[in-house]
Design a protein around this motif. Structure first.
Motif, PDB file in Angstrom:
ATOM      1  N   MET A   1       0.880  -1.171  -0.008  1.00  0.00           N
ATOM      2  CA  MET A   1       0.085   0.025  -0.142  1.00  0.00           C
ATOM      3  C   MET A   1       0.807   1.240   0.062  1.00  0.00           C
ATOM      4  SD  MET A   1      -3.312  -0.575  -0.091  1.00  0.00           S
ATOM      5  CE  MET A   1      -4.398   0.376   0.971  1.00  0.00           C
ATOM      6  N   LEU A   4       1.215   2.669  -3.502  1.00  0.00           N
ATOM      7  CA  LEU A   4      -0.077   3.241  -4.037  1.00  0.00           C
ATOM      8  C   LEU A   4      -0.343   4.618  -3.214  1.00  0.00           C
ATOM      9  CD1 LEU A   4      -2.667   2.629  -5.225  1.00  0.00           C
ATOM     10  CD2 LEU A   4      -3.594   1.754  -3.365  1.00  0.00           C
ATOM     11  N   LEU A  22      -6.927   6.882   2.880  1.00  0.00           N
ATOM     12  CA  LEU A  22      -6.692   5.905   1.888  1.00  0.00           C
ATOM     13  C   LEU A  22      -7.498   4.615   2.419  1.00  0.00           C
ATOM     14  CD1 LEU A  22      -6.135   5.015  -1.030  1.00  0.00           C
ATOM     15  CD2 LEU A  22      -3.910   4.195  -0.109  1.00  0.00           C
ATOM     16  N   GLU A  23      -8.677   4.103   2.113  1.00  0.00           N
ATOM     17  CA  GLU A  23      -9.040   2.816   2.466  1.00  0.00           C
ATOM     18  C   GLU A  23      -9.271   1.865   1.211  1.00  0.00           C
ATOM     19  OE1 GLU A  23     -12.330   3.792   5.621  1.00  0.00           O
ATOM     20  OE2 GLU A  23     -12.673   5.219   3.980  1.00  0.00           O
ATOM     21  N   TRP A  24      -8.918   0.848   1.771  1.00  0.00           N
ATOM     22  CA  TRP A  24      -9.146  -0.313   0.790  1.00  0.00           C
ATOM     23  C   TRP A  24     -10.123  -1.529   1.460  1.00  0.00           C
ATOM     24  CZ3 TRP A  24      -9.396  -1.923  -3.863  1.00  0.00           C
ATOM     25  CH2 TRP A  24      -9.128  -3.197  -4.294  1.00  0.00           C
ATOM     26  N   THR A  26     -11.889  -4.541   1.085  1.00  0.00           N
ATOM     27  CA  THR A  26     -12.205  -5.763   0.553  1.00  0.00           C
ATOM     28  C   THR A  26     -13.353  -6.391   0.947  1.00  0.00           C
ATOM     29  OG1 THR A  26     -10.688  -6.563   2.153  1.00  0.00           O
ATOM     30  CG2 THR A  26      -9.563  -5.824   0.195  1.00  0.00           C
ATOM     31  N   PRO A  31     -14.172  -4.907  -4.773  1.00  0.00           N
ATOM     32  CA  PRO A  31     -13.488  -4.105  -3.564  1.00  0.00           C
ATOM     33  C   PRO A  31     -13.388  -2.644  -3.878  1.00  0.00           C
ATOM     34  CG  PRO A  31     -11.936  -5.964  -4.353  1.00  0.00           C
ATOM     35  CD  PRO A  31     -13.543  -6.090  -5.239  1.00  0.00           C
ATOM     36  N   LEU A  33     -11.737   1.170  -3.531  1.00  0.00           N
ATOM     37  CA  LEU A  33     -10.595   1.829  -3.074  1.00  0.00           C
ATOM     38  C   LEU A  33     -11.347   3.231  -2.800  1.00  0.00           C
ATOM     39  CD1 LEU A  33      -7.671   2.222  -2.695  1.00  0.00           C
ATOM     40  CD2 LEU A  33      -7.382   2.941  -5.198  1.00  0.00           C
ATOM     41  N   PHE A  66      -4.300  -3.471  -9.806  1.00  0.00           N
ATOM     42  CA  PHE A  66      -5.081  -4.422  -9.489  1.00  0.00           C
ATOM     43  C   PHE A  66      -5.611  -5.125 -10.641  1.00  0.00           C
ATOM     44  CE2 PHE A  66      -8.583  -6.088  -7.085  1.00  0.00           C
ATOM     45  CZ  PHE A  66      -7.882  -6.744  -6.231  1.00  0.00           C
ATOM     46  N   TYR A  70     -12.464  -3.468  -9.490  1.00  0.00           N
ATOM     47  CA  TYR A  70     -12.618  -2.631  -8.211  1.00  0.00           C
ATOM     48  C   TYR A  70     -13.208  -1.517  -8.468  1.00  0.00           C
ATOM     49  CZ  TYR A  70      -8.650   0.111  -9.437  1.00  0.00           C
ATOM     50  OH  TYR A  70      -7.710   0.979 -10.070  1.00  0.00           O
ATOM     51  N   LEU A  72     -13.535   2.565  -7.529  1.00  0.00           N
ATOM     52  CA  LEU A  72     -12.716   3.698  -7.153  1.00  0.00           C
ATOM     53  C   LEU A  72     -13.601   4.970  -6.633  1.00  0.00           C
ATOM     54  CD1 LEU A  72     -10.186   5.260  -6.879  1.00  0.00           C
ATOM     55  CD2 LEU A  72     -10.196   6.066  -9.348  1.00  0.00           C
TER      56      LEU A  72
END
Length: 152
Positions: A1, A4, A22-24, A26, A31, A33, A66, A70, A72
């Motif tokens: 990360m 990223l 920033l949050e991922w 899952t 998922p 971002l 990725f 996903y 965004l």
């Protein structure tokens, strides 16, 4: 990360913005971002979010970050948001804030007012007690939560 974060910060810097969070996520399908941003000067608006979203999306596609699908999301952190880092607290000097204490101080367990100073060890908040303006200095180690607030 970490890479990223760096890539996103570079794109945001080019657009005169900075990364707030920033949050991922899952646990969603696909998922998510989520990138919360702030404008370096002025107030964040929808056009700025859209511009940064397009720039970040293009960069992530070029880097093939990725391999699966996903979502965004580029957004503002909101008017009332938690200040999580020393830098965020320092940048909020002059803002209206709400602070909850771990241990009561001067008979208070929280205070809402103007953040007038912040350094490495503590913060100072100017607040109203009935009709009088008072100041309180709170050690950062005694802060359970600090967040920006909307003044009514």
């Amino acid at each position: 990360m970490d890479h990223l974060n760096k890539w996103i910060e570079e794109v945001l810097d080019e657009n005169e913005c900075s990364l707030y969070e920033l949050e991922w996520l899952t646990n969603q399908n696909p998922p998510l971002l989520r990138i919360s941003i702030e404008k370096k000067q002025g107030v964040i608006d929808l056009d700025t979010c859209a511009k940064c979203s397009d720039a970040i999306s293009t960069m992530l596609d070029e880097k093939d970050w990725f391999q699966k699908e996903y979502m965004l999301e580029v957004c503002s952190p909101g008017a009332e948001r938690e200040l999580k880092t020393d830098e965020q607290i320092q940048n909020a000097v002059g803002s209206y804030v709400h602070v909850k204490f771990k241990d009561p101080k001067q008979g208070l367990d929280c205070v809402t007012g103007d953040l007038v100073d912040a350094n490495d060890e503590d913060i100072t908040v100017s607040y109203k007690d009935k009709t009088r303006t008072k100041k309180i200095t709170i050690e950062k180690s005694n802060i359970a939560l600090i967040m920006t607030a909307v003044k009514l």
